[in-house]
Design an enzyme around this catalytic site. Structure first.
Site, PDB file in Angstrom:
ATOM      1  N   TYR A  78      -1.458  -0.119  10.220  1.00 36.07           N
ATOM      2  CA  TYR A  78      -1.516  -0.592   8.835  1.00 36.07           C
ATOM      3  C   TYR A  78      -0.306  -0.104   8.052  1.00 36.07           C
ATOM      4  CZ  TYR A  78      -3.343  -1.360   4.108  1.00 36.07           C
ATOM      5  OH  TYR A  78      -3.512  -1.761   2.806  1.00 36.07           O
ATOM      6  N   SER A 125       0.842  -1.197   0.000  1.00 33.18           N
ATOM      7  CA  SER A 125       0.000   0.000   0.000  1.00 33.18           C
ATOM      8  C   SER A 125       0.876   1.245   0.000  1.00 33.18           C
ATOM      9  CB  SER A 125      -0.887   0.015   1.255  1.00 33.18           C
ATOM     10  OG  SER A 125      -1.474   1.282   1.445  1.00 33.18           O
TER      11      SER A 125
END
Length: 246
Positions: A157, A144
Protein backbone atom coordinates in the site's frame (compact mmCIF):
# COMPACT_ATOMS: atom_id res chain seq x y z
CA UNK A 1 -28.92 30.23 -7.14
CA UNK A 2 -26.31 29.02 -9.63
CA UNK A 3 -24.33 26.05 -8.39
CA UNK A 4 -20.52 26.38 -8.72
CA UNK A 5 -20.12 23.12 -10.67
CA UNK A 6 -23.25 23.37 -12.81
CA UNK A 7 -22.87 21.74 -16.25
CA UNK A 8 -19.60 20.05 -15.28
CA UNK A 9 -18.93 16.33 -15.71
CA UNK A 10 -17.13 14.62 -12.82
CA UNK A 11 -15.73 11.09 -12.89
CA UNK A 12 -15.22 9.59 -9.41
CA UNK A 13 -13.66 6.16 -8.89
CA UNK A 14 -14.35 4.03 -5.82
CA UNK A 15 -17.68 5.84 -5.59
CA UNK A 16 -19.69 3.08 -3.90
CA UNK A 17 -18.54 3.85 -0.35
CA UNK A 18 -16.28 5.89 1.89
CA UNK A 19 -14.52 8.99 0.60
CA UNK A 20 -15.50 8.29 -3.00
CA UNK A 21 -19.19 8.04 -2.10
CA UNK A 22 -19.06 11.24 -0.06
CA UNK A 23 -17.08 13.13 -2.70
CA UNK A 24 -19.48 12.12 -5.46
CA UNK A 25 -22.40 13.38 -3.34
CA UNK A 26 -20.62 16.64 -2.56
CA UNK A 27 -19.73 17.28 -6.21
CA UNK A 28 -23.31 16.51 -7.25
CA UNK A 29 -24.64 18.91 -4.61
CA UNK A 30 -22.38 21.57 -6.15
CA UNK A 31 -24.06 20.92 -9.50
CA UNK A 32 -21.82 18.42 -11.29
CA UNK A 33 -23.17 15.40 -13.16
CA UNK A 34 -21.42 12.40 -11.61
CA UNK A 35 -19.96 9.50 -13.54
CA UNK A 36 -19.68 7.07 -10.63
CA UNK A 37 -17.30 4.12 -11.04
CA UNK A 38 -17.05 1.17 -8.64
CA UNK A 39 -17.16 -2.61 -8.56
CA UNK A 40 -20.22 -2.74 -6.32
CA UNK A 41 -23.53 -2.27 -8.13
CA UNK A 42 -25.51 -2.01 -4.90
CA UNK A 43 -23.31 0.77 -3.56
CA UNK A 44 -23.62 2.69 -6.82
CA UNK A 45 -27.40 2.41 -6.72
CA UNK A 46 -27.42 3.71 -3.15
CA UNK A 47 -25.28 6.64 -4.28
CA UNK A 48 -27.65 7.33 -7.16
CA UNK A 49 -30.58 7.44 -4.72
CA UNK A 50 -28.75 9.90 -2.47
CA UNK A 51 -27.78 12.15 -5.37
CA UNK A 52 -31.33 12.17 -6.77
CA UNK A 53 -32.71 13.15 -3.35
CA UNK A 54 -30.63 16.31 -3.61
CA UNK A 55 -31.84 16.99 -7.15
CA UNK A 56 -28.62 15.86 -8.81
CA UNK A 57 -27.86 13.31 -11.51
CA UNK A 58 -25.42 10.45 -12.00
CA UNK A 59 -24.33 7.86 -14.52
CA UNK A 60 -23.45 4.54 -12.86
CA UNK A 61 -20.51 2.55 -14.22
CA UNK A 62 -19.98 -0.87 -12.59
CA UNK A 63 -16.34 -1.52 -13.48
CA UNK A 64 -13.34 -3.26 -11.99
CA UNK A 65 -10.52 -0.80 -12.54
CA UNK A 66 -8.09 -3.61 -13.27
CA UNK A 67 -10.02 -3.91 -16.55
CA UNK A 68 -7.85 -1.53 -18.58
CA UNK A 69 -9.91 -2.10 -21.72
CA UNK A 70 -13.00 -1.18 -19.71
CA UNK A 71 -11.40 2.13 -18.74
CA UNK A 72 -10.61 2.77 -22.41
CA UNK A 73 -14.23 2.03 -23.34
CA UNK A 74 -15.39 4.40 -20.63
CA UNK A 75 -13.21 7.15 -22.07
CA UNK A 76 -14.60 6.52 -25.54
CA UNK A 77 -18.15 6.58 -24.18
CA UNK A 78 -17.59 9.89 -22.40
CA UNK A 79 -16.12 11.35 -25.57
CA UNK A 80 -19.12 10.26 -27.57
CA UNK A 81 -21.66 11.51 -25.03
CA UNK A 82 -20.09 14.69 -23.67
CA UNK A 83 -16.97 15.43 -25.71
CA UNK A 84 -15.14 16.39 -22.54
CA UNK A 85 -14.48 15.62 -18.87
CA UNK A 86 -14.18 18.43 -16.34
CA UNK A 87 -13.23 16.59 -13.15
CA UNK A 88 -11.41 13.34 -12.40
CA UNK A 89 -11.22 12.11 -8.80
CA UNK A 90 -8.97 9.05 -8.57
CA UNK A 91 -10.12 7.72 -5.23
CA UNK A 92 -10.37 3.93 -5.67
CA UNK A 93 -7.75 2.00 -3.76
CA UNK A 94 -7.13 -1.21 -1.88
CA UNK A 95 -5.22 -1.67 1.37
CA UNK A 96 -3.71 -5.05 0.63
CA UNK A 97 -2.09 -7.24 3.28
CA UNK A 98 -0.83 -6.15 6.67
CA UNK A 99 2.28 -8.29 6.90
CA UNK A 100 6.10 -8.23 6.81
CA UNK A 101 7.44 -7.88 3.26
CA UNK A 102 8.99 -11.33 3.29
CA UNK A 103 5.60 -12.93 3.98
CA UNK A 104 3.80 -11.28 1.07
CA UNK A 105 3.24 -13.22 -2.14
CA UNK A 106 4.22 -11.56 -5.42
CA UNK A 107 0.69 -11.80 -6.80
CA UNK A 108 -0.68 -10.08 -3.71
CA UNK A 109 1.78 -7.22 -4.23
CA UNK A 110 0.97 -6.86 -7.93
CA UNK A 111 -2.78 -6.94 -7.19
CA UNK A 112 -2.39 -3.85 -4.97
CA UNK A 113 -0.28 -2.08 -7.57
CA UNK A 114 -2.83 -2.92 -10.27
CA UNK A 115 -5.61 -1.01 -8.51
CA UNK A 116 -3.67 1.76 -6.80
CA UNK A 117 -1.19 2.60 -9.58
CA UNK A 118 -1.81 0.92 -12.93
CA UNK A 119 -5.52 1.74 -12.97
CA UNK A 120 -4.75 5.41 -12.35
CA UNK A 121 -2.12 5.32 -15.09
CA UNK A 122 -4.75 4.02 -17.50
CA UNK A 123 -7.24 6.64 -16.29
CA UNK A 124 -4.70 9.36 -17.02
CA UNK A 125 -4.01 7.97 -20.49
CA UNK A 126 -7.66 7.66 -21.40
CA UNK A 127 -9.07 10.76 -19.70
CA UNK A 128 -6.36 13.34 -20.45
CA UNK A 129 -7.72 14.17 -23.94
CA UNK A 130 -11.18 14.69 -22.44
CA UNK A 131 -9.89 16.81 -19.56
CA UNK A 132 -8.02 18.99 -22.05
CA UNK A 133 -11.30 19.62 -23.86
CA UNK A 134 -12.64 21.21 -20.67
CA UNK A 135 -12.21 24.93 -20.09
CA UNK A 136 -10.87 24.02 -16.63
CA UNK A 137 -9.99 20.34 -16.30
CA UNK A 138 -9.24 19.27 -12.74
CA UNK A 139 -7.76 15.98 -11.48
CA UNK A 140 -7.41 14.99 -7.82
CA UNK A 141 -5.84 11.74 -6.63
CA UNK A 142 -6.35 10.42 -3.10
CA UNK A 143 -3.07 9.47 -1.48
CA UNK A 144 -1.90 8.54 2.03
CA UNK A 145 0.68 9.53 4.60
CA UNK A 146 1.96 5.95 4.31
CA UNK A 147 3.63 6.98 1.04
CA UNK A 148 6.23 9.21 2.67
CA UNK A 149 6.33 7.51 6.06
CA UNK A 150 7.11 4.12 4.47
CA UNK A 151 4.80 2.59 7.07
CA UNK A 152 5.86 -0.84 8.27
CA UNK A 153 3.73 -3.92 7.52
CA UNK A 154 1.70 -2.25 4.76
CA UNK A 155 4.50 -2.03 2.23
CA UNK A 156 2.45 -2.75 -0.92
CA UNK A 157 0.00 0.00 0.00
CA UNK A 158 2.74 2.46 0.97
CA UNK A 159 4.74 1.74 -2.19
CA UNK A 160 1.66 2.07 -4.38
CA UNK A 161 0.74 5.45 -2.93
CA UNK A 162 4.32 6.69 -3.34
CA UNK A 163 4.17 5.59 -6.98
CA UNK A 164 0.79 7.28 -7.42
CA UNK A 165 2.15 10.53 -6.02
CA UNK A 166 5.09 10.50 -8.44
CA UNK A 167 2.80 9.64 -11.34
CA UNK A 168 0.45 12.52 -10.52
CA UNK A 169 3.29 14.98 -10.01
CA UNK A 170 4.88 14.01 -13.33
CA UNK A 171 1.53 14.52 -15.05
CA UNK A 172 1.18 17.91 -13.37
CA UNK A 173 4.59 18.93 -14.75
CA UNK A 174 3.67 17.69 -18.23
CA UNK A 175 0.43 19.68 -18.25
CA UNK A 176 1.60 22.77 -16.38
CA UNK A 177 1.20 24.97 -19.46
CA UNK A 178 -2.36 23.79 -20.14
CA UNK A 179 -5.66 24.55 -18.41
CA UNK A 180 -5.51 21.18 -16.63
CA UNK A 181 -4.65 21.21 -12.91
CA UNK A 182 -3.48 18.00 -11.19
CA UNK A 183 -3.19 17.64 -7.41
CA UNK A 184 -2.97 15.11 -4.59
CA UNK A 185 -5.14 14.96 -1.49
CA UNK A 186 -4.17 13.19 1.74
CA UNK A 187 -7.23 12.63 3.95
CA UNK A 188 -5.32 11.07 6.85
CA UNK A 189 -7.23 8.77 9.25
CA UNK A 190 -10.91 8.81 8.31
CA UNK A 191 -13.93 6.81 9.46
CA UNK A 192 -13.94 4.29 6.59
CA UNK A 193 -14.09 0.53 6.21
CA UNK A 194 -10.45 0.50 5.07
CA UNK A 195 -9.33 2.29 8.22
CA UNK A 196 -11.34 -0.09 10.40
CA UNK A 197 -9.63 -3.05 8.70
CA UNK A 198 -6.19 -1.61 9.39
CA UNK A 199 -6.92 -0.39 12.93
CA UNK A 200 -9.68 -2.65 14.34
CA UNK A 201 -9.21 -1.44 17.91
CA UNK A 202 -9.59 2.23 17.08
CA UNK A 203 -12.70 4.12 18.15
CA UNK A 204 -14.24 5.34 14.87
CA UNK A 205 -15.99 8.15 16.75
CA UNK A 206 -12.58 9.81 17.18
CA UNK A 207 -12.17 10.15 13.39
CA UNK A 208 -13.63 12.62 10.93
CA UNK A 209 -16.24 11.29 8.52
CA UNK A 210 -15.85 10.94 4.74
CA UNK A 211 -18.45 13.70 4.37
CA UNK A 212 -16.27 16.12 6.33
CA UNK A 213 -13.28 15.25 4.16
CA UNK A 214 -15.21 15.54 0.89
CA UNK A 215 -16.01 19.20 1.57
CA UNK A 216 -12.29 19.94 1.23
CA UNK A 217 -11.87 17.93 -1.98
CA UNK A 218 -14.56 19.87 -3.84
CA UNK A 219 -12.60 23.17 -4.01
CA UNK A 220 -9.69 21.40 -5.75
CA UNK A 221 -12.17 20.42 -8.48
CA UNK A 222 -13.50 23.91 -9.10
CA UNK A 223 -12.70 26.02 -12.19
CA UNK A 224 -11.22 28.76 -10.01
CA UNK A 225 -8.64 26.39 -8.47
CA UNK A 226 -5.28 27.39 -9.99
CA UNK A 227 -2.61 25.35 -8.18
CA UNK A 228 -1.12 22.22 -9.78
CA UNK A 229 1.36 19.59 -8.66
CA UNK A 230 0.53 20.26 -5.00
CA UNK A 231 -0.35 18.10 -1.99
CA UNK A 232 -3.31 19.00 0.21
CA UNK A 233 -3.04 17.63 3.73
CA UNK A 234 -6.50 17.43 5.27
CA UNK A 235 -5.36 16.93 8.86
CA UNK A 236 -3.44 20.21 8.92
CA UNK A 237 -5.64 21.94 6.28
CA UNK A 238 -2.44 22.81 4.43
CA UNK A 239 -1.59 22.96 0.73
CA UNK A 240 2.01 21.81 0.36
CA UNK A 241 4.66 21.85 -2.33
CA UNK A 242 6.96 18.87 -2.82
CA UNK A 243 10.63 19.34 -2.00
CA UNK A 244 13.65 17.17 -2.66
CA UNK A 245 15.07 15.42 0.45
CA UNK A 246 17.55 17.56 2.35
Amino acid sequence: MTKPLADRIALVTGASRGIGFATAKALAKAGAHIVAVARTQGGLEELDDEIRKEGGSATLVPLNLTDSDGIARLGAGLHERYGKLDILVGNAGVLGPSSPIGHIELKTFTDVMAVNVSANFQLIRCMEPLLKQSDAGRAVFITSGAANKATAYVSPYAASKAALETLARAWAHETANTKLRVNLFNPGPVRTRMRATLMPGEDPATLDTPEQVAEFIVPLCAPDWTETGKFYDYKTRTLMSFRAPA
